[in-house]
Enzyme design. Structure first.
Site, PDB file in Angstrom:
ATOM      1  N   ARG A  64       0.845  -1.192   0.000  1.00 20.97           N
ATOM      2  CA  ARG A  64       0.000   0.000   0.000  1.00 20.97           C
ATOM      3  C   ARG A  64       0.885   1.248   0.000  1.00 20.97           C
ATOM      4  O   ARG A  64       2.099   1.163   0.095  1.00 20.97           O
ATOM      5  CB  ARG A  64      -0.909   0.009   1.229  1.00 20.97           C
ATOM      6  CG  ARG A  64      -0.196  -0.374   2.510  1.00 20.97           C
ATOM      7  CD  ARG A  64      -0.825   0.132   3.755  1.00 20.97           C
ATOM      8  NE  ARG A  64      -0.777   1.583   3.839  1.00 20.97           N
ATOM      9  CZ  ARG A  64       0.322   2.264   4.164  1.00 20.97           C
ATOM     10  NH1 ARG A  64       1.465   1.640   4.430  1.00 20.97           N
ATOM     11  NH2 ARG A  64       0.291   3.570   4.217  1.00 20.97           N
ATOM     12  N   GLY A  65       0.230   2.403  -0.109  1.00 20.55           N
ATOM     13  CA  GLY A  65       0.949   3.671  -0.153  1.00 20.55           C
ATOM     14  C   GLY A  65       1.174   4.095  -1.593  1.00 20.55           C
ATOM     15  O   GLY A  65       1.627   3.312  -2.423  1.00 20.55           O
ATOM     16  N   ALA A  66       0.854   5.347  -1.890  1.00 20.04           N
ATOM     17  CA  ALA A  66       0.826   5.802  -3.286  1.00 20.04           C
ATOM     18  C   ALA A  66       2.097   5.488  -4.075  1.00 20.04           C
ATOM     19  O   ALA A  66       2.037   4.831  -5.116  1.00 20.04           O
ATOM     20  CB  ALA A  66       0.508   7.297  -3.326  1.00 20.04           C
ATOM     21  N   GLN A 212      -3.332   2.313  10.151  1.00 19.69           N
ATOM     22  CA  GLN A 212      -2.007   2.390   9.535  1.00 19.69           C
ATOM     23  C   GLN A 212      -1.036   3.222  10.369  1.00 19.69           C
ATOM     24  O   GLN A 212       0.171   2.995  10.325  1.00 19.69           O
ATOM     25  CB  GLN A 212      -2.100   2.989   8.128  1.00 19.69           C
ATOM     26  CG  GLN A 212      -2.698   2.052   7.100  1.00 19.69           C
ATOM     27  CD  GLN A 212      -4.166   2.345   6.862  1.00 19.69           C
ATOM     28  OE1 GLN A 212      -4.895   2.690   7.790  1.00 19.69           O
ATOM     29  NE2 GLN A 212      -4.605   2.202   5.626  1.00 19.69           N
ATOM     30  N   ASP A 253      -2.627  10.484  -1.943  1.00 19.13           N
ATOM     31  CA  ASP A 253      -2.874   9.403  -2.886  1.00 19.13           C
ATOM     32  C   ASP A 253      -3.179   9.935  -4.282  1.00 19.13           C
ATOM     33  O   ASP A 253      -2.998   9.236  -5.268  1.00 19.13           O
ATOM     34  CB  ASP A 253      -4.022   8.526  -2.398  1.00 19.13           C
ATOM     35  CG  ASP A 253      -3.573   7.601  -1.282  1.00 19.13           C
ATOM     36  OD1 ASP A 253      -3.218   6.455  -1.587  1.00 19.13           O
ATOM     37  OD2 ASP A 253      -3.561   8.030  -0.118  1.00 19.13           O
ATOM     38  N   ASN A 263      -6.313  12.043   0.396  1.00 15.81           N
ATOM     39  CA  ASN A 263      -5.439  11.283   1.289  1.00 15.81           C
ATOM     40  C   ASN A 263      -6.322  10.464   2.227  1.00 15.81           C
ATOM     41  O   ASN A 263      -7.545  10.593   2.234  1.00 15.81           O
ATOM     42  CB  ASN A 263      -4.514  12.217   2.074  1.00 15.81           C
ATOM     43  CG  ASN A 263      -3.371  11.476   2.747  1.00 15.81           C
ATOM     44  OD1 ASN A 263      -2.635  10.729   2.093  1.00 15.81           O
ATOM     45  ND2 ASN A 263      -3.214  11.656   4.041  1.00 15.81           N
TER      46      ASN A 263
END
Length: 380
Positions: A64-66, A212, A253, A263
């Site tokens: 995960r994470g942009a 998260q 994001d 986000n």
């Protein structure tokens, strides 16, 4: 075998953290991910041998994470090419896995384009696959360099806004090495401040509903021996009121052409609090997160996640996609509103920090000018 878990010890030193890597096994290439759904209880690697396995990892937030999603998407295309699967079909599956995260589509399209360009020039299957892998690796390296430059620009901005002092920084969700080819986005700024001896406290929002912040940012802060404290999302207002927050640092994001930022849900309320209390609200994100084809924030598709993430409490490892199994904490059949993201308008943002520089004030014109200097502008 589509995927498998491998228990892998991760060293105590921050440099030992391996989040994503390409590996060549006797039976063929694989993409190896640190399964973020298992953190912080255990450090387990997830081995993906095909694109459906990677799509599951993306949808369940194992990866995960942009920025990292862009890298994973690129490697996913390379994996499909190397194993002889339909690249166009693989690209479509990957790009649709997380609709809000613009980097995912960018990485997929960039590597797929490299593959098709090689094929059009007469390259064989193996050569075209090698071109795809080379492009994925280039994207990975570029993101690591971008992370370093964002940290530089971000710390310089903090010194400009808050000269000659130590900082109490509030962050939301997770923006460190777990989301990046380098040390992250917003977290990388806080980490550099820490290494300079100027971090008084990193306030870490737990970040509902998937925690998260609690599971991942606190994990990274502890690994880097940073002074940090974890708080419930709803407690942030009391910190502002007490004067305990000097600046807010978040990632993104997707950034629309008007400077609006999507986000993790909970970011917008922080921006409102920061505005009221005259605290800088800073977004740190690579230019690959900018989507100039999305005119304004209201046009950004915000994914709705399963209501079970709110109505049930699960173990740190979570549960399989679409399944129950957690401890129920709400009435049976309770309707749930569970957006993964919210949108922060540009007027609430003090600055956007990218690898190309800082935009402040945040305007569409300023964003367009910055992106014109970059070769990494996202096209939807």
């Amino acid at each position: 075998m589509a995927d498998q878990d491998v228990q892998t010890p991760v060293g105590s030193e921050p440099s030992a953290l391996s989040v994503l890597r390409w590996d060549e096994l006797p039976e063929g290439p694989v993409l190896v991910l640190l399964d973020q759904t298992r953190l912080p209880a255990e450090e387990v690697e997830l081995v993906c041998t095909d694109v459906p396995a990677l799509v599951r990892a993306i949808r369940t937030l194992a990866v995960r994470g942009a920025p990292l999603l862009g890298i994973a998407g690129g490697y996913g295309v390379a994996l499909a090419a190397a194993r002889g699967y339909d690249v166009a079909e693989a690209a479509g599956l990957l790009e649709g896995a997380r609709p809000t995260a613009v980097n995912l589509g960018y990485g997929v399209r960039r590597v797929a384009t490299a593959y098709w360009a090689a094929a059009e020039k007469g390259a064989g299957v193996a050569e075209a696959a090698a071109a795809a892998l080379a492009e994925a690796r280039a994207l990975h390296q570029e993101d690591a360099r971008a992370s370093e430059r964002m940290a530089e620009h971000g710390t310089a901005l903090l010194e400009e806004l808050l000269p000659g002092q130590g900082y109490q920084l509030l962050t939301h969700c997770n923006t460190g090495a777990l989301v990046s080819g380098g040390e992250g986005t917003a977290f990388a700024v806080a980490l550099r401040v820490h290494r300079q001896g100027r971090l008084r406290r990193l306030w870490v929002d737990e970040t509902r509903p998937l925690l998260q912040g609690a599971r991942l940012t606190a994990y990274e802060a502890a690994r880097n021996r940073m002074a940090y404290s974890l708080l419930t999302d709803s407690a942030a207002g009391s910190l502002f009121a007490a004067g305990e927050v000097d600046a807010v640092l978040i990632g993104a994001d997707r950034i629309a052409a008007d400077g609006s930022v999507a986000n993790k849900v909970g970011s917008y309320p922080l921006a409102v609090l920061a505005k009221y209390h005259h605290v800088p609200f800073i977004v740190v994100a690579p230019t690959t997160t900018v989507d100039m084809e999305t005119a304004e924030g209201t046009s950004i598709i915000v994914e709705q996640r399963s209501g079970q993430e709110v109505t049930e409490v699960t173990s740190p490892g979570g549960v399989p996609e679409g399944a129950g199994g957690g401890k129920v904490v709400a009435p049976l059949g309770a309707p749930v509103y569970n957006p993964a993201f919210d949108i922060t308008p540009s007027e609430l943002i003090t600055a956007i920090v990218t690898e190309e520089g800082v935009i402040s004030p945040v305007t569409g014109v300023g964003l367009a000018e910055l992106c014109a200097r970059s070769s990494q502008v996202t096209i939807s």
